[in-house]
Design a protein around this motif. Structure first.
Motif, short mmCIF file in Angstrom:
data_model
loop_
_atom_site.label_atom_id
_atom_site.label_comp_id
_atom_site.label_asym_id
_atom_site.label_seq_id
_atom_site.Cartn_x
_atom_site.Cartn_y
_atom_site.Cartn_z
N LEU A 28 -38.03 26.83 -58.89
CA LEU A 28 -37.05 27.91 -58.83
C LEU A 28 -37.34 28.84 -57.66
N ASP A 29 -38.60 29.12 -57.42
CA ASP A 29 -38.98 29.96 -56.28
C ASP A 29 -38.50 29.33 -54.96
N ALA A 30 -38.60 28.02 -54.86
CA ALA A 30 -38.17 27.32 -53.65
C ALA A 30 -36.67 27.44 -53.46
N VAL A 31 -35.91 27.47 -54.55
CA VAL A 31 -34.46 27.64 -54.45
C VAL A 31 -34.13 29.00 -53.84
N ALA A 32 -34.77 30.04 -54.34
CA ALA A 32 -34.54 31.39 -53.80
C ALA A 32 -34.95 31.48 -52.35
N ALA A 33 -36.09 30.88 -52.01
CA ALA A 33 -36.58 30.92 -50.63
C ALA A 33 -35.60 30.27 -49.68
N GLN A 34 -35.01 29.15 -50.11
CA GLN A 34 -34.06 28.43 -49.25
C GLN A 34 -32.82 29.28 -48.99
N VAL A 35 -32.33 29.96 -50.03
CA VAL A 35 -31.13 30.79 -49.86
C VAL A 35 -31.42 31.94 -48.91
N ILE A 36 -32.54 32.61 -49.10
CA ILE A 36 -32.88 33.76 -48.26
C ILE A 36 -33.05 33.33 -46.80
N CYS A 37 -33.82 32.28 -46.59
CA CYS A 37 -34.11 31.87 -45.21
C CYS A 37 -32.87 31.30 -44.52
N SER A 38 -32.03 30.58 -45.26
CA SER A 38 -30.82 30.02 -44.65
C SER A 38 -29.81 31.10 -44.31
N SER A 39 -29.98 32.29 -44.90
CA SER A 39 -29.10 33.41 -44.61
C SER A 39 -29.59 34.21 -43.40
N GLY A 40 -30.72 33.80 -42.83
CA GLY A 40 -31.29 34.52 -41.70
C GLY A 40 -32.07 35.75 -42.10
N THR A 42 -35.40 37.56 -44.47
CA THR A 42 -36.82 37.33 -44.72
C THR A 42 -37.15 37.75 -46.14
N PRO A 43 -37.93 36.95 -46.90
CA PRO A 43 -38.31 37.38 -48.24
C PRO A 43 -39.15 38.66 -48.20
N ALA A 85 -35.11 40.79 -50.26
CA ALA A 85 -34.86 40.22 -48.94
C ALA A 85 -34.76 41.34 -47.92
N ILE A 86 -35.07 40.99 -46.68
CA ILE A 86 -35.03 41.94 -45.57
C ILE A 86 -34.04 41.42 -44.53
N VAL A 87 -33.13 42.30 -44.10
CA VAL A 87 -32.20 42.00 -43.01
C VAL A 87 -32.32 43.11 -41.97
N GLU A 88 -32.75 42.73 -40.78
CA GLU A 88 -32.92 43.68 -39.67
C GLU A 88 -33.73 44.91 -40.09
N GLY A 89 -34.79 44.65 -40.87
CA GLY A 89 -35.71 45.72 -41.25
C GLY A 89 -35.35 46.48 -42.49
N TRP A 90 -34.22 46.15 -43.13
CA TRP A 90 -33.78 46.87 -44.32
C TRP A 90 -33.83 45.96 -45.55
N HIS A 91 -34.23 46.55 -46.68
CA HIS A 91 -34.55 45.78 -47.88
C HIS A 91 -33.48 45.87 -48.96
N GLY A 92 -33.37 44.79 -49.74
CA GLY A 92 -32.64 44.77 -51.00
C GLY A 92 -33.56 44.22 -52.07
N ASP A 93 -33.40 44.66 -53.31
CA ASP A 93 -34.30 44.27 -54.40
C ASP A 93 -33.51 44.26 -55.70
#
Length: 257
Positions: A28-40, A42-43, A85-93
């Motif tokens: 399951l962790d790998a599923v989340a990692a793939q979505v985050i990284c494919s979106s450009g 960073t976890p 996830a981090i996008v351009e230095g900004w976080h979501g949780d």
């Protein structure tokens, strides 16, 4: 932060859909990692204070910070999935709780109580209000329920922005009108954790996983939100929180793209 929040929402939705008996928490962790990284993106979690995974996956009596690994999920398990996830230095949780297969009525009710407690906390935020307004709303909602649940007070929500954890802390118990003032530009992660038994807890030998001392199941829900001049904007909800805020009679206040 809205962009990061939408990545987190996608990662959680995709991972929750993959939940089934027989899958491991590492898968399951790998599923989340793939979505985050494919979106450009960073976890946020991976490497944070040495944390070894993209998500926290906590099963049954694990409250938060469960480390994904070889554990195989079974029908009836209750799991919380926490992701950043981090996008351009900004976080979501954000975090969700999911039942594996056919969840028990007890676990389903506990999860729903936790989810609604989160939304009551979110709905209590106002510009010029206080963090204690959020805390009190969560506590008051849980106390109003016919079933008595434990509120985990040892772990709190938090400010979030250019770092995953920033001031102020957002406790899940407290008094309205107390605490730091809610100001324009402040973003908060609201995350109640409830238990079916007592809220007393301990950290396992991995120095991360938090479990209930009495072995009772726990649930965890979380969103990142902010308050604009128009109302509340839930950055990790696909609709910005509009539907739930309407149910609560709370103004919805997204910023224009």
């Amino acid at each position: 932060m809205r962009r990061a929040g939408l990545v987190v929402a996608d990662a959680l939705a995709t991972t929750a859909t993959a939940v089934k008996a027989g899958i491991t928490t590492a898968e399951l962790d790998a599923v989340a990692a793939q979505v985050i990284c494919s979106s450009g993106a960073t976890p946020s979690f991976l490497g944070y204070l040495g944390y070894p995974a993209t998500t926290c996956i906590s099963v049954n009596n694990e409250i938060v910070h469960g480390i994904p690994g070889p554990r195989v999920l079974a029908d009836g398990d209750t799991i919380s999935i926490d992701c950043g996830a981090i996008v351009e230095g900004w976080h979501g949780d954000s975090a969700v709780t999911v039942q594996v297969g056919t969840g028990s009525a007890e676990a389903t009710a506990l999860s729903e109580a936790t989810r609604l407690a989160m939304w009551h906390g979110i709905g209590a935020a106002r510009l010029g209000g206080r963090i204690g307004d959020i805390s009190s709303a969560i506590e008051d909602y849980v106390d109003s329920l016919a079933t008595a649940y434990g509120i985990v007070a040892d772990y709190t929500g938090h400010g979030i922005g250019s770092a995953m954890h920033q001031p102020p802390d957002v406790p899940n118990v407290g008094r309205a009108g107390k605490g730091p003032k809610i100001v324009l530009g402040m973003a908060l992660a609201i995350e109640p954790m409830l238990t079916a038994g007592e809220p007393d807890n301990s950290v396992l030998g991995d120095d991360w996983t938090v479990v209930t001392d009495d072995g009772s199941i726990a649930c965890h829900w979380e969103h990142t939100m902010t308050v604009t001049e128009q109302g509340i904007w839930v950055l990790t909800s696909p609709d910005g929180g509009e539907a739930m805020l309407a149910r609560l009679g709370v103004p919805f206040g997204p910023l224009a793209d």
